[in-house]
Design a protein around this motif. Sequence first.
Motif, mmCIF file in Angstrom:
data_model
loop_
_atom_site.group_PDB
_atom_site.id
_atom_site.type_symbol
_atom_site.label_atom_id
_atom_site.label_comp_id
_atom_site.label_asym_id
_atom_site.label_seq_id
_atom_site.Cartn_x
_atom_site.Cartn_y
_atom_site.Cartn_z
ATOM 1 N N GLU A 1 0.736 -1.234 0.002
ATOM 2 C CA GLU A 1 -0.026 -0.031 -0.201
ATOM 3 C C GLU A 1 0.816 1.304 -0.130
ATOM 4 O OE1 GLU A 1 -3.278 0.064 2.659
ATOM 5 O OE2 GLU A 1 -2.932 -1.996 3.092
ATOM 6 N N TYR A 2 1.995 1.280 0.576
ATOM 7 C CA TYR A 2 2.578 2.516 0.689
ATOM 8 C C TYR A 2 4.362 2.163 0.604
ATOM 9 C CZ TYR A 2 -1.513 3.903 3.380
ATOM 10 O OH TYR A 2 -2.755 4.322 3.539
ATOM 11 N N PHE A 3 4.803 3.311 -0.047
ATOM 12 C CA PHE A 3 5.984 3.175 -0.667
ATOM 13 C C PHE A 3 6.822 4.468 -0.069
ATOM 14 C CE2 PHE A 3 3.347 0.886 -3.431
ATOM 15 C CZ PHE A 3 3.985 -0.245 -3.660
ATOM 16 N N ILE A 4 7.905 4.265 0.852
ATOM 17 C CA ILE A 4 8.253 4.985 1.860
ATOM 18 C C ILE A 4 9.890 5.356 1.552
ATOM 19 C CG2 ILE A 4 8.583 5.849 4.229
ATOM 20 C CD1 ILE A 4 6.075 4.028 4.427
ATOM 21 N N VAL A 5 10.251 6.725 1.405
ATOM 22 C CA VAL A 5 11.612 7.025 1.495
ATOM 23 C C VAL A 5 12.454 6.822 2.783
ATOM 24 C CG1 VAL A 5 13.382 8.941 1.246
ATOM 25 C CG2 VAL A 5 11.562 8.356 -0.690
ATOM 26 N N ASP A 6 13.432 6.187 3.129
ATOM 27 C CA ASP A 6 14.028 6.007 4.559
ATOM 28 C C ASP A 6 15.543 6.003 4.277
ATOM 29 O OD1 ASP A 6 14.263 5.767 6.937
ATOM 30 O OD2 ASP A 6 14.144 3.358 7.040
ATOM 31 N N HIS A 7 15.762 7.424 4.198
ATOM 32 C CA HIS A 7 17.457 7.692 4.103
ATOM 33 C C HIS A 7 17.825 8.328 5.313
ATOM 34 C CE1 HIS A 7 20.311 10.054 1.072
ATOM 35 N NE2 HIS A 7 20.887 9.412 2.212
ATOM 36 N N ASP A 8 18.832 7.748 6.037
ATOM 37 C CA ASP A 8 19.292 8.296 7.393
ATOM 38 C C ASP A 8 20.483 9.110 6.892
ATOM 39 O OD1 ASP A 8 17.920 6.076 8.494
ATOM 40 O OD2 ASP A 8 19.710 4.854 9.251
ATOM 41 N N PRO A 9 20.191 10.569 7.657
ATOM 42 C CA PRO A 9 21.338 11.325 7.768
ATOM 43 C C PRO A 9 22.733 10.692 8.309
ATOM 44 C CG PRO A 9 19.686 11.752 9.486
ATOM 45 C CD PRO A 9 19.265 10.734 8.680
ATOM 46 N N PRO A 10 23.872 11.412 8.294
ATOM 47 C CA PRO A 10 24.070 12.732 7.560
ATOM 48 C C PRO A 10 23.962 12.508 6.054
ATOM 49 C CG PRO A 10 26.035 11.874 8.400
ATOM 50 C CD PRO A 10 25.134 11.088 8.908
ATOM 51 N N PHE A 11 23.794 13.714 5.596
ATOM 52 C CA PHE A 11 24.003 13.338 4.030
ATOM 53 C C PHE A 11 25.168 14.224 3.369
ATOM 54 C CE2 PHE A 11 19.589 14.077 5.883
ATOM 55 C CZ PHE A 11 19.148 13.071 5.440
ATOM 56 N N LYS A 12 25.554 13.549 2.256
ATOM 57 C CA LYS A 12 26.883 13.951 1.786
ATOM 58 C C LYS A 12 26.690 14.948 0.681
ATOM 59 C CE LYS A 12 28.481 9.065 2.406
ATOM 60 N NZ LYS A 12 28.909 7.935 1.629
ATOM 61 N N GLY A 13 27.030 16.163 1.251
ATOM 62 C CA GLY A 13 27.143 17.293 0.373
ATOM 63 C C GLY A 13 25.700 18.047 0.005
ATOM 64 N N LYS A 14 24.747 17.658 0.931
ATOM 65 C CA LYS A 14 23.342 18.000 0.757
ATOM 66 C C LYS A 14 22.600 18.495 1.915
ATOM 67 C CE LYS A 14 22.378 15.120 -3.498
ATOM 68 N NZ LYS A 14 23.633 14.270 -3.526
ATOM 69 N N THR A 15 21.819 19.311 1.903
ATOM 70 C CA THR A 15 20.855 19.453 2.982
ATOM 71 C C THR A 15 19.822 18.248 2.993
ATOM 72 O OG1 THR A 15 19.214 20.717 1.942
ATOM 73 C CG2 THR A 15 21.112 21.909 2.660
ATOM 74 N N ALA A 16 19.069 18.210 4.271
ATOM 75 C CA ALA A 16 18.212 16.914 4.333
ATOM 76 C C ALA A 16 17.264 17.200 3.300
ATOM 77 C CB ALA A 16 17.490 17.096 5.777
ATOM 78 N N PHE A 17 16.808 18.449 3.053
ATOM 79 C CA PHE A 17 15.656 18.546 1.856
ATOM 80 C C PHE A 17 16.315 18.362 0.551
ATOM 81 C CE2 PHE A 17 14.184 21.348 5.918
ATOM 82 C CZ PHE A 17 13.080 20.665 5.864
#
Length: 308
Positions: free
Chosen positions: A276-292
């Motif tokens: 039913e649901y398809f969900i992004v699950d990306h753990d921080p920290p992010f490389k060279g990017k903001t969270a958004f």
Amino acid sequence: MNRDLSRRSMLFRSAAVVAGVQVAGMTRLWGADAKSKPGVQMYMVNAEFKKDPASTLTKLAGIGYGYIEAFAMAITNIADFKKMLADAGLGCPSGHFPFGFSDTEKVLDNAAALGVKYAISSVLPPEPPKGAEMAGIMQKMNHLTADDFKKMAAVANQIAESASKRGIEFAYHNHNVEFRKFDGVTGYDILLKETDPKLVKLEVDAGWMAAGGADPAALITANADRVKLLHFKDFSTITPPVNELGGEAGGHIVDLGAGVAPLKAAYEAAKQAGAEYFIVDHDPPFKGKTAFEAAQVDYAYVAKLMGA
């Protein structure tokens, strides 16, 4: 700080907070068109949410997400949180809750108040940790035995039965630790065998499955009637498999589509299974990017798969 250990530790520390949130009404927040859009696990923007909750939710909606999956974060008033979701036009069909760390009935009361359809265990210990045991819980989760998985299955059955009385479905979320083998049988195999398929559903994290040495598409197909939600997480390498949480595996988390996890195959299998649901699950920290910025990249990947 190791990002994966930080996430799990945050969940443990948040258990008391979540157990004490103000209970509101039973209005459901599944989201009318949520199934046609990707969702996002709120841990990805947990730091941003703490600074500015309403703005964070509005930005996620602006990217295109149809719903969020709640995390044991700084929700001190469920009614206020639900209003912010409604103002942003976001649904909340599912959430990760501190099952096994707080009283099950209280946790389910909060899940019902939030209005989720699926209450999910992010980490489910075989036994409730007490006092000083909390500090060593990650080592415990990294060294689970076959008997531990049988205990976890029993706990999952109990939670699911209580959840069903509230009109909520319980789902088990995997990491990579479940795919350690015991005489050729994985911990996940034990969980599947020992849990009631009518009550205990699955939130498959395809990335963690692959990192642990499993084939997510094959497992989804084999358990099609139980798979209700799919998590997208990508890794720069999944060889050799790693069956412990920590930097060895967690340090390889990358933007969706930039790694080697078989996410497209997992999505096709989950879609065929009726997830039913398809969900992004990306753990921080992010490389060279903001969270958004990372959330935008990840949204584009999943939205393309879904044709959203």
